[in-house]
Design a protein around this motif. Structure first.
Motif, PDB file in Angstrom:
ATOM      1  N   GLN A  33       0.826  -1.213   0.000  1.00  0.00           N
ATOM      2  CA  GLN A  33       0.000   0.000   0.000  1.00  0.00           C
ATOM      3  C   GLN A  33       0.855   1.256   0.000  1.00  0.00           C
ATOM      4  O   GLN A  33       0.553   2.217  -0.703  1.00  0.00           O
ATOM      5  N   TRP A  34       1.927   1.256   0.774  1.00  0.00           N
ATOM      6  CA  TRP A  34       2.772   2.443   0.877  1.00  0.00           C
ATOM      7  C   TRP A  34       3.651   2.663  -0.354  1.00  0.00           C
ATOM      8  O   TRP A  34       4.334   3.670  -0.440  1.00  0.00           O
ATOM      9  N   THR A  67       6.021  10.001   0.794  1.00  0.00           N
ATOM     10  CA  THR A  67       5.584   8.813   1.530  1.00  0.00           C
ATOM     11  C   THR A  67       6.230   7.560   0.958  1.00  0.00           C
ATOM     12  O   THR A  67       6.700   6.695   1.710  1.00  0.00           O
ATOM     13  N   ILE A  68       6.276   7.455  -0.353  1.00  0.00           N
ATOM     14  CA  ILE A  68       6.902   6.291  -0.996  1.00  0.00           C
ATOM     15  C   ILE A  68       8.381   6.234  -0.655  1.00  0.00           C
ATOM     16  O   ILE A  68       8.904   5.168  -0.310  1.00  0.00           O
ATOM     17  N   ASP A  72      10.116   3.314   1.532  1.00  0.00           N
ATOM     18  CA  ASP A  72      11.254   2.555   1.006  1.00  0.00           C
ATOM     19  C   ASP A  72      12.400   2.547   1.998  1.00  0.00           C
ATOM     20  O   ASP A  72      13.015   1.501   2.239  1.00  0.00           O
ATOM     21  N   ASP A  73      12.703   3.706   2.575  1.00  0.00           N
ATOM     22  CA  ASP A  73      13.774   3.794   3.573  1.00  0.00           C
ATOM     23  C   ASP A  73      13.468   2.927   4.790  1.00  0.00           C
ATOM     24  O   ASP A  73      14.341   2.216   5.296  1.00  0.00           O
ATOM     25  N   LEU A  74      12.236   2.985   5.264  1.00  0.00           N
ATOM     26  CA  LEU A  74      11.836   2.193   6.433  1.00  0.00           C
ATOM     27  C   LEU A  74      11.971   0.707   6.173  1.00  0.00           C
ATOM     28  O   LEU A  74      12.578  -0.027   6.966  1.00  0.00           O
ATOM     29  N   PHE A  75      11.428   0.243   5.056  1.00  0.00           N
ATOM     30  CA  PHE A  75      11.480  -1.193   4.771  1.00  0.00           C
ATOM     31  C   PHE A  75      12.902  -1.659   4.470  1.00  0.00           C
ATOM     32  O   PHE A  75      13.259  -2.794   4.773  1.00  0.00           O
TER      33      PHE A  75
END
Length: 80
Positions: A33-34, A67-68, A72-75
């Motif tokens: 979703q993100w 947000t994307i 991406d950085d978080l995952f």
């Protein structure tokens, strides 16, 4: 519903829910979703009043792209 380990190397530290009949667990769904432009556009349209309180001059396209990038950085950090 099952509680499943997200990362094989640390089975006791982070978990996600996987619902019966679903191919992905909750973290996988969130990641999809993100990274989905259409999903995010609809989400931010629906909650426009909420983000406008903090970012009144922000454009929808910029918020979606940011947000994307943030997701991406978080995952990337999670999967290191």
């Amino acid at each position: 519903m099952k509680i499943i380990s997200i990362f094989e190397c640390s089975k006791e530290s982070l978990f996600a829910v996987k619902y019966e009949g679903e191919e992905m667990d909750a973290l996988g769904i969130l990641q999809a979703q993100w990274s989905d432009v259409e999903f995010l556009r609809e989400f931010f349209k629906k909650y426009k009043k909420d983000y406008e309180n903090y970012y009144p001059k922000a454009k929808l396209s910029k918020i979606v792209l940011q947000t994307i990038e943030d997701a991406d950085d978080l995952f990337e950090l999670l999967y290191e």
